[in-house]
Design a protein around this motif. Structure first.
Motif, PDB file in Angstrom:
ATOM      1  N   ASP A 101       0.815  -1.218   0.000  1.00 49.15           N
ATOM      2  CA  ASP A 101       0.000   0.000   0.000  1.00 49.15           C
ATOM      3  C   ASP A 101       0.849   1.270   0.000  1.00 49.15           C
ATOM      4  OD1 ASP A 101      -2.278  -1.463  -0.011  1.00 49.15           O
ATOM      5  OD2 ASP A 101      -2.685  -1.283   2.132  1.00 49.15           O
ATOM      6  N   TYR A 102       1.977   1.253   0.729  1.00 52.56           N
ATOM      7  CA  TYR A 102       2.745   2.507   0.827  1.00 52.56           C
ATOM      8  C   TYR A 102       3.424   2.869  -0.485  1.00 52.56           C
ATOM      9  CZ  TYR A 102       6.497  -0.786   2.122  1.00 52.56           C
ATOM     10  OH  TYR A 102       7.382  -1.815   2.156  1.00 52.56           O
ATOM     11  N   ARG A 140       1.795   2.500  -3.337  1.00 52.35           N
ATOM     12  CA  ARG A 140       0.672   3.193  -3.975  1.00 52.35           C
ATOM     13  C   ARG A 140       0.586   4.627  -3.436  1.00 52.35           C
ATOM     14  NH1 ARG A 140      -5.168   0.787  -2.747  1.00 52.35           N
ATOM     15  NH2 ARG A 140      -4.505   1.588  -0.736  1.00 52.35           N
ATOM     16  N   THR A 141       0.779   4.757  -2.111  1.00 52.17           N
ATOM     17  CA  THR A 141       0.762   6.102  -1.527  1.00 52.17           C
ATOM     18  C   THR A 141       1.854   6.970  -2.149  1.00 52.17           C
ATOM     19  OG1 THR A 141       0.042   5.139   0.556  1.00 52.17           O
ATOM     20  CG2 THR A 141       0.855   7.397   0.631  1.00 52.17           C
ATOM     21  N   ARG A 193       3.240   6.768  -5.016  1.00 51.33           N
ATOM     22  CA  ARG A 193       2.850   7.158  -6.381  1.00 51.33           C
ATOM     23  C   ARG A 193       1.779   8.234  -6.339  1.00 51.33           C
ATOM     24  NH1 ARG A 193       3.071   1.303  -8.251  1.00 51.33           N
ATOM     25  NH2 ARG A 193       5.223   1.147  -8.977  1.00 51.33           N
ATOM     26  N   SER A 194       0.843   8.108  -5.395  1.00 51.78           N
ATOM     27  CA  SER A 194      -0.257   9.071  -5.346  1.00 51.78           C
ATOM     28  C   SER A 194       0.238  10.452  -4.912  1.00 51.78           C
ATOM     29  CB  SER A 194      -1.347   8.592  -4.384  1.00 51.78           C
ATOM     30  OG  SER A 194      -0.958   8.838  -3.050  1.00 51.78           O
ATOM     31  N   LYS A 195       1.442  10.503  -4.344  1.00 51.11           N
ATOM     32  CA  LYS A 195       2.008  11.791  -3.950  1.00 51.11           C
ATOM     33  C   LYS A 195       2.640  12.504  -5.135  1.00 51.11           C
ATOM     34  CE  LYS A 195       4.341  11.351   0.207  1.00 51.11           C
ATOM     35  NZ  LYS A 195       5.164  10.528   1.145  1.00 51.11           N
ATOM     36  N   LEU A 235       5.350  11.299  -6.823  1.00 57.82           N
ATOM     37  CA  LEU A 235       6.796  11.088  -6.890  1.00 57.82           C
ATOM     38  C   LEU A 235       7.172  10.452  -8.228  1.00 57.82           C
ATOM     39  CD1 LEU A 235       7.723   9.604  -3.400  1.00 57.82           C
ATOM     40  CD2 LEU A 235       7.839  11.958  -4.172  1.00 57.82           C
ATOM     41  N   ARG A 236       8.390  10.770  -8.670  1.00 58.47           N
ATOM     42  CA  ARG A 236       8.886  10.100  -9.869  1.00 58.47           C
ATOM     43  C   ARG A 236       9.093   8.622  -9.567  1.00 58.47           C
ATOM     44  NH1 ARG A 236      14.058  12.081 -11.197  1.00 58.47           N
ATOM     45  NH2 ARG A 236      14.076  13.165  -9.206  1.00 58.47           N
ATOM     46  N   ARG A 279      13.727   4.872  -3.479  1.00 60.14           N
ATOM     47  CA  ARG A 279      13.660   5.355  -2.110  1.00 60.14           C
ATOM     48  C   ARG A 279      12.661   4.541  -1.286  1.00 60.14           C
ATOM     49  NH1 ARG A 279      11.873  11.429  -1.609  1.00 60.14           N
ATOM     50  NH2 ARG A 279      14.030  12.008  -2.017  1.00 60.14           N
ATOM     51  N   HIS A 280      11.431   4.446  -1.766  1.00 56.06           N
ATOM     52  CA  HIS A 280      10.390   3.832  -0.939  1.00 56.06           C
ATOM     53  C   HIS A 280      10.427   2.310  -0.959  1.00 56.06           C
ATOM     54  CE1 HIS A 280       7.984   7.276   0.508  1.00 56.06           C
ATOM     55  NE2 HIS A 280       8.633   7.884  -0.471  1.00 56.06           N
ATOM     56  N   ALA A 281      10.801   1.732  -2.095  1.00 59.10           N
ATOM     57  CA  ALA A 281      10.801   0.267  -2.158  1.00 59.10           C
ATOM     58  C   ALA A 281      12.152  -0.318  -1.782  1.00 59.10           C
ATOM     59  CB  ALA A 281      10.390  -0.188  -3.563  1.00 59.10           C
ATOM     60  N   ARG A 320      14.805   0.368   0.152  1.00 61.59           N
ATOM     61  CA  ARG A 320      15.286   0.145   1.522  1.00 61.59           C
ATOM     62  C   ARG A 320      14.462  -0.912   2.237  1.00 61.59           C
ATOM     63  NH1 ARG A 320      16.453   5.161   5.358  1.00 61.59           N
ATOM     64  NH2 ARG A 320      16.020   3.646   6.981  1.00 61.59           N
ATOM     65  N   ASN A 321      13.173  -0.967   1.918  1.00 58.26           N
ATOM     66  CA  ASN A 321      12.353  -2.017   2.512  1.00 58.26           C
ATOM     67  C   ASN A 321      12.740  -3.384   1.980  1.00 58.26           C
ATOM     68  OD1 ASN A 321      10.097  -1.036   4.344  1.00 58.26           O
ATOM     69  ND2 ASN A 321       9.996   0.442   2.677  1.00 58.26           N
ATOM     70  N   LEU A 346      18.298  -0.033   9.163  1.00 58.30           N
ATOM     71  CA  LEU A 346      17.377  -0.097   8.023  1.00 58.30           C
ATOM     72  C   LEU A 346      15.915  -0.059   8.449  1.00 58.30           C
ATOM     73  CD1 LEU A 346      19.013  -2.831   5.754  1.00 58.30           C
ATOM     74  CD2 LEU A 346      18.865  -0.390   5.308  1.00 58.30           C
TER      75      LEU A 346
END
Lengths: 305, 324
Positions: free
Chosen positions: A202-203, A205-206, A208-210, A212-213, A220-222, A224-225, A298
């Motif tokens: 879900d995050y 999707r969040t 992308r909805s912001k 972000l490129r 960045r978002h994927a 590190r996780n 991390l």
């Protein structure tokens, strides 16, 4: 953090103590070194004399107490084979092993991280299929075969790298790639499947909805996780490399710990085996601690207590 | 006057191994500034896919295959990827259903709010932080400065949803899509979150699309209601008309399934049957198999949305009979 490290260090002591017992018992029940040290013509009397001289006629627990007392003073005993103190023999080999493991690991990471990410982001495309195909092949090739093939191609035919031994940068290229390619293949698949899972969160999707490129969404978002499980595998791989690059070390006559350990086991060279296992265990424990620290960096959800 | 958002005959289909799934099949509606449109329907009726289509975030194997989405007169479907991206989070933003999983666990709340500002307004770190803390304050988080440095797992569900609202509204969007914003929250928190969304939307004159299956929420929040069934809008009217003069049998069924406090009923009403299989395109009305009013004609010809009173659109051949 400081408190955490102290607690970890306190755990190390009993673990190392246990390991020393296990190794001691295993080494002593697997065979009598005297048989290997003396010529076949030696009489039983000769053997008894040598046993007494080495302290091997004492009960096992007494031998252990003598042994552990010496170990605490940094003395692992003398190698039967080399006639030298065992610990320096082992420590002498450690840098070579570390070097090989670290370079192989680096090669693995440099190949696997971009390949795994591309594979996941461009899933089910030609690129993904090619990467997946290559990683299956990479995983399927045994080290000894890969090592020989690399030697045949790059040393014998092209003459680019030396066939064996340790020395300058050119010496490490082939053995490190032999191990690194296998690692890369395995990690690529792991990173791909991790990233795929993360990209459906879900995050993401969040993000992308912001607005972000996509580069930031993935990088960045994927990323590190997705890194957290990869660190686990990397740490496991690294520790197994410390004790287990025997095949590659043999193919390339790389003077590492694995080689020393196996020849010492064959010769019942107890002192060296014990010292080597002790050092490997220590390295594994330190690696695990470092992994823990990296996790905490991390993933903020992991706490220090 | 042109509408803030005008969706015309939107079609979003998913290619599946079993055929084409028509998740959104010719949906039209409008939203004006400061107005709240509620889209109501069961799971799988196409509500969320509609909102994702507006955001341009329908993921593979789904695709918007027809219709137009006019935002301030511009067709969003004709935008380049970059133009669309620049709209998201700034002019159009969204609050998702799951506050627990919609925030990235490894970044601080503050980072995730300021990230939007830094993306769209190129603010520097300090200015973005300042604004993000103000926003946390606006969404009713005490100790905003402290919470700024917290990670999502350190906050409660209600707090996280407030953070999501802060992220969605920090750029003062013209359109806010709230996709079941309170479904995952405690009942006591639900009302607070709804009030907050309503208050901020009024202040900023934001148009809101509220996606929900909770008719209680609809009554509370909406100006207009669109009832979706099987990827289509079956009834579209003002909130008063929907509650007082429901003219589609499905809307009536939804209203009848609500528990009533004054009546001494033992069992709740439930609509018979299940949502239609969107893989099969039916000749007739998609609701006909579950409809107690259905006749032969309903199974053979598809009803179209038709005006039944002032701004009251119903897609039912028997609307007048249904309304009674």
């Amino acid at each position: 953090m400081g408190q955490y490290l102290v607690r970890m260090l306190l755990q190390v002591v009993p673990v190392m103590f246990l390991i020393s017992i296990i190794v001691f018992v295993l080494v002593h029940v697997t065979g009598d070194p005297v048989n290997l040290m003396l010529p076949e013509t030696a009489t039983e009397e000769d053997r008894e004399i040598l046993r007494a001289a080495l302290g091997l006629d004492q009960p096992l627990y007494q031998q252990y107490f003598v042994y552990i007392k010496n170990v605490l003073q940094g003395d692992f005993g003398n190698s039967f084979h080399y006639g030298e103190p065992a610990l320096p023999l082992v420590l002498e080999r450690l840098p070579a092993t570390f070097e090989l493991a670290a370079v192989a690991m680096l090669i693995g990471i440099v190949i696997a991280v971009p390949c795994g990410m591309i594979s996941a982001v461009k899933r089910n495309t030609v690129l993904d299929v090619i990467i997946s195909f290559l990683s299956v092949i990479g995983k399927a090739m045994p080290n000894f075969w890969m090592g020989i093939m690399l030697i045949l191609l790059f040393s014998v035919s092209l003459g680019l790298f030396p066939v064996s031994g340790r020395g300058g940068v050119e010496h490490i290229v082939l053995p490190a790639f032999t191990i690194g390619i296998g690692l890369a293949a395995q990690m690529t698949r792991l990173i791909r499947s991790n990233m795929l899972e993360i990209l459906s969160q879900d995050y993401i999707r969040t993000a992308r909805s912001k607005g972000l490129r996509e580069v930031l969404v993935v990088g960045r978002h994927a990323f590190r996780n997705g890194l957290i499980p990869v660190v686990t595998i990397m740490s496991l791989q690294f520790t197994s490399l410390i004790g287990g690059t025997l095949v590659t070390e043999t193919v390339f006559a790389w003077p590492g710990l694995g080689q020393l350990l196996v020849t010492s086991v064959n010769m019942r060279d107890m002192a060296v085996v014990q010292a080597a296992v002790f050092i490997i265990a220590l390295v594994v424990i330190v690696c695990n601690m470092l992994t823990d620290v990296v996790y905490r960096y991390l993933d903020p959800r992991i706490k220090y207590n | 006057m042109s509408h803030l958002l005008e969706v015309n005959h939107l079609q979003t289909h998913f290619k599946t191994p079993d055929g084409i799934l028509r998740a959104v099949n010719g949906v039209s509606f409008t939203v004006d500034a400061g107005e709240t449109l509620a889209i109501v329907g069961e799971s799988g009726s196409g509500k969320s896919v509609t909102s994702m289509s507006i955001l341009g975030l329908v993921s593979d194997p789904g695709k918007v295959v027809g219709g137009e989405i006019l935002f301030e007169g511009k067709n969003l479907l004709r935008l380049t990827k970059k133009e669309y991206r620049n709209m998201r989070g700034k002019a159009i933003s969204v609050i998702f259903q799951e506050p627990m999983t919609s925030l990235n666990p490894i970044f601080t709340v503050g980072f995730q709010i300021s990230e939007v500002l830094r993306t769209h307004y190129k603010l520097n770190r300090k200015a973005a932080k300042q604004r993000a803390i103000e926003m946390l304050d606006t969404v009713g988080i005490a100790n905003a400065e402290k919470v700024y440095a917290r990670y999502p797992h350190q906050l409660s569900g209600g707090m996280r949803q407030r953070v999501m609202i802060a992220i969605a509204l920090v750029c003062q969007p013209k359109l806010l899509i709230a996709d079941e914003p309170t479904t995952a929250l405690d009942v006591t928190i639900q009302a607070q979150i709804l009030e907050l969304i309503q208050k901020l939307a009024k202040e900023q004159n934001t148009g809101v699309i509220l996606i929900t299956h909770d008719l209680g929420v609809v009554a509370e929040m909406a100006d207009k209601v669109a009832v979706m069934y099987g990827g289509e809008i079956v009834e579209h009217a003002s909130v008063e008309q929907i509650f007082h003069r429901p003219s589609h049998p499905y809307t009536q069924g939804l209203l009848a399934s609500l528990p009533k406090i004054h009546e001494d009923e033992q069992r709740l009403y439930s609509l018979p049957g299940t949502v239609p299989n969107l893989l099969e395109s039916s000749e007739g009305c998609t609701f006909a198999p579950r409809c107690k009013f259905a006749s032969e004609a309903c199974l053979q010809s598809k009803p179209r949305l038709a005006l039944q009173g002032e701004q009251h659109w119903v897609s039912c051949l028997k609307a007048e009979e249904v309304r009674g």
